[in-house]
Design an enzyme around this catalytic site. Structure first.
Site, PDB file in Angstrom:
ATOM      1  CE1 TYR A 292      -7.016   6.240 -10.170  1.00 19.21           C
ATOM      2  CE2 TYR A 292      -6.022   7.566  -8.436  1.00 19.21           C
ATOM      3  CZ  TYR A 292      -6.330   6.338  -8.968  1.00 19.21           C
ATOM      4  OH  TYR A 292      -5.952   5.199  -8.315  1.00 19.21           O
TER       5      TYR A 292
ATOM      6  CG  HIS B 160      -1.469   1.911  -6.828  1.00 17.50           C
ATOM      7  ND1 HIS B 160      -1.191   1.068  -7.879  1.00 17.50           N
ATOM      8  CD2 HIS B 160      -0.295   2.101  -6.156  1.00 17.50           C
ATOM      9  CE1 HIS B 160       0.107   0.756  -7.856  1.00 17.50           C
ATOM     10  NE2 HIS B 160       0.656   1.373  -6.833  1.00 17.50           N
TER      11      HIS B 160
ATOM     12  NE  ARG C  74      -6.316   0.513  -8.471  1.00  6.84           N
ATOM     13  CZ  ARG C  74      -5.947   1.723  -8.925  1.00  6.84           C
ATOM     14  NH1 ARG C  74      -4.886   1.850  -9.686  1.00  6.84           N
ATOM     15  NH2 ARG C  74      -6.639   2.802  -8.615  1.00  6.84           N
TER      16      ARG C  74
HETATM   17  C1  LIG Z   1      10.623   0.809 -12.247  1.00  8.52           C
HETATM   18  C2  LIG Z   1       9.483   1.432 -11.501  1.00  8.52           C
HETATM   19  N1  LIG Z   1       9.011   2.630 -11.891  1.00  8.52           N
HETATM   20  C3  LIG Z   1       7.993   3.214 -11.218  1.00  8.52           C
HETATM   21  C4  LIG Z   1       7.437   2.580 -10.134  1.00  8.52           C
HETATM   22  C5  LIG Z   1       6.297   3.247  -9.358  1.00  8.52           C
HETATM   23  N2  LIG Z   1       5.042   2.515  -9.583  1.00  8.52           N
HETATM   24  C6  LIG Z   1       4.600   1.610  -8.684  1.00  8.52           C
HETATM   25  S1  LIG Z   1       3.204   0.882  -9.170  1.00  8.52           S
HETATM   26  C7  LIG Z   1       3.131   1.786 -10.585  1.00  8.52           C
HETATM   27  C8  LIG Z   1       1.999   1.601 -11.558  1.00  8.52           C
HETATM   28  C9  LIG Z   1       2.003   0.257 -12.210  1.00  8.52           C
HETATM   29  O1  LIG Z   1       0.806   0.043 -12.899  1.00  8.52           O
HETATM   30  P1  LIG Z   1       0.463  -1.309 -13.607  1.00  8.52           P
HETATM   31  O2  LIG Z   1       1.659  -1.892 -14.253  1.00  8.52           O
HETATM   32  O3  LIG Z   1      -0.707  -1.080 -14.466  1.00  8.52           O
HETATM   33  O4  LIG Z   1       0.094  -2.318 -12.412  1.00  8.52           O
HETATM   34  P2  LIG Z   1      -1.043  -2.225 -11.283  1.00  8.52           P
HETATM   35  O5  LIG Z   1      -0.458  -1.477 -10.118  1.00  8.52           O
HETATM   36  O6  LIG Z   1      -2.233  -1.566 -11.867  1.00  8.52           O
HETATM   37  O7  LIG Z   1      -1.294  -3.644 -10.908  1.00  8.52           O
HETATM   38  C10 LIG Z   1       4.209   2.663 -10.665  1.00  8.52           C
HETATM   39  C11 LIG Z   1       4.446   3.595 -11.765  1.00  8.52           C
HETATM   40  C12 LIG Z   1       7.969   1.324  -9.749  1.00  8.52           C
HETATM   41  N3  LIG Z   1       7.481   0.637  -8.736  1.00  8.52           N
HETATM   42  N4  LIG Z   1       8.977   0.765 -10.456  1.00  8.52           N
END
Ligand SMILES: Cc1ncc(C[n+]2csc(CCOP(=O)(O)OP(=O)(O)O)c2C)c(N)n1
Length: 406
Positions: A309, A300, A296
């Site tokens: 971080y 985010h 990425r």
């Molecule tokens: C069920 C749930 N728990 C927590 C969140 C908060 N949240 C949003 S994005 C994220 C990180 C996800 O990371 P990843 O799966 O690696 O995907 P990326 O954003 O890096 O594409 C979190 C914890 C959420 N959206 N849904």
């Protein structure tokens, strides 16, 4: 024999079936079950970081796992989608800064994954994307402004999932995987040859729904390709703190499905691996999981500060593996991409950016009461009460404004 429990007989019959199913699949490829489930050579890479085609021996493909190289015209079309995807990411990030959109989770750096996920699908196949997969959605041919409707904060997702066979970009992590598995199950019961690509990130593989989706898909042998974009971070949580599995592809093996790893910044490898996975799923060898190693490149979302971080040196390291540069160098070297084609593609990218600007600069006037209108056929008493309170506030607000202009 007479002392055997009825359940025990059923379980052992089920076990024989499962072993036979895996054996049959492995035999088809002339390899062991273990090699079928997890090709041992690690991440498959067809194009190196300088855009040079690697020799077959260097690519990381294993015997029994053949990955046909896409044709030159398919690669040129995919490169165009890659360049347009990069422009979409950068335009959308700018629109957020200009206040035209509420939020944009950019896939800058992950565009090769986005393009491959969209282009591996046939007309009857489905895709279930996450919030970060807007470029994949647009590459599937959905109108860019409709795609971004969700991110400007409207009450609806912007497009009709049934019409395009693309689920709404899911913000709750991994709920879309269960929807994907459900659609695959329904298609299988109806005897349709639909394949479903179910997308998620590395962090999402820690969610309970991820495991439930994988298990259900494996037990019912559903035609699903789980596509995990491992971009190394789940917001601020690096992969090392997310999972100590040897790889995310190993998680598939626990459910009895093949798990493959691929360089997520190598568009050619991604196309080859995803197409093969989709073909196998269509032929009844699914489900499969593909883990793409990517990065990425940006924060985010606009609400995040990635410098808190991670080190800039790490970002620079990944900059050198940029999927667009690699593919451009390769296609130029092959004589497939000349100046005229490059100019035409740049024009297509600009046209897409201007469509996004025009669409998102147009004022929309959402009706606040829409918030309540489409949740339940019969609203709950609490919602009805909230709706009445909002309507009352809006009416009083309008009256005050009329008073002020007298
Ligand atoms: C069920 C749930 N728990 C927590 C969140 C908060 N949240 C949003 S994005 C994220 C990180 C996800 O990371 P990843 O799966 O690696 O995907 P990326 O954003 O890096 O594409 C979190 C914890 C959420 N959206 N849904």
């Amino acid at each position: 024999m007479g002392t055997e429990q009825p359940g025990a007989a059923a379980a052992s019959a089920g076990e024989v079936d499962r072993a036979a199913y895996l054996d049959e699949t492995a035999r088809k490829f002339g390899i062991s079950v273990e090699d079928y489930l997890l090709p041992t050579h690690g991440s498959i890479r067809i194009l190196d970081e300088t855009g040079r085609l690697r020799d077959v021996g260097e690519q990381g493909t294993a015997p029994g796992h053949e990955y046909p190289m896409p044709e030159a015209d398919e690669l040129l079309a995919a490169y165009e989608a890659l360049v347009v995807g990069r422009r979409v990411n950068d335009q959308n990030s700018a629109l957020v800064r200009q206040g035209r959109m509420a939020v944009y989770p950019s896939s800058h750096g992950q565009e090769a994954c986005q393009v491959a996920a969209a282009l591996c699908l046939g007309d009857n196949d489905w895709m279930f994307p996450t919030y970060r997969d807007s470029v994949a959605v647009m590459t599937k041919g959905i109108d860019p402004v409709e795609t971004m409707t969700l991110f400007r904060g409207d009450w609806h997702g912007g497009y009709d999932p049934a019409k395009y066979k693309v689920g709404i970009q899911s913000t709750p992590l991994t709920t879309q995987l269960l929807h994907a598995v459900g659609v695959a199950h329904a298609a299988k019961l109806r005897g349709e040859d639909t394949v479903v690509v179910a997308m998620c990130g590395d962090g999402a593989t820690s969610e309970g729904d991820f495991h439930e989706a994988l298990n259900f898909a494996a037990v019912f042998k559903l035609p699903v390709v789980f596509f995990v974009q491992n971009n190394q971070y789940a917001i601020s949580v690096p992969l090392a703190q997310q999972s100590v599995a040897p790889s995310l592809a190993h998680k598939a093996v626990g459910y009895g499905m093949a798990g493959e790893r691929v360089d997520g910044n190598d568009l050619i490898a991604l196309m080859a691996v995803m197409r093969r996975a989709v073909r196998l799923a269509r032929e009844g060898h699914g489900p499969l999981l593909v883990e793409a190693h990517t990065y990425r490149m940006q924060a985010h979302t606009n609400a995040d500060d990635a410098t808190r971080y991670r080190q800039d040196a790490e970002v620079q390291e990944w900059m050198a593996k940029d999927p667009v540069t690699r593919m451009r160098t390769y296609l130029q070297g092959e004589g497939v991409l000349d100046e005229a084609a490059e100019a035409r593609i740049a024009e297509a990218a600009e046209a897409m950016a201007s469509q996004l600007r025009d669409g998102l600069n147009a004022e929309v006037e959402p009706d606040p009461e829409d918030l309540f209108r489409y949740v339940f056929t019969e609203p709950t008493s609490q919602l009805a009460e909230q709706q009445a309170r909002l309507a009352d506030e809006l009416a009083r607000d309008a009256a005050t404004q009329t008073e002020a202009t007298r």
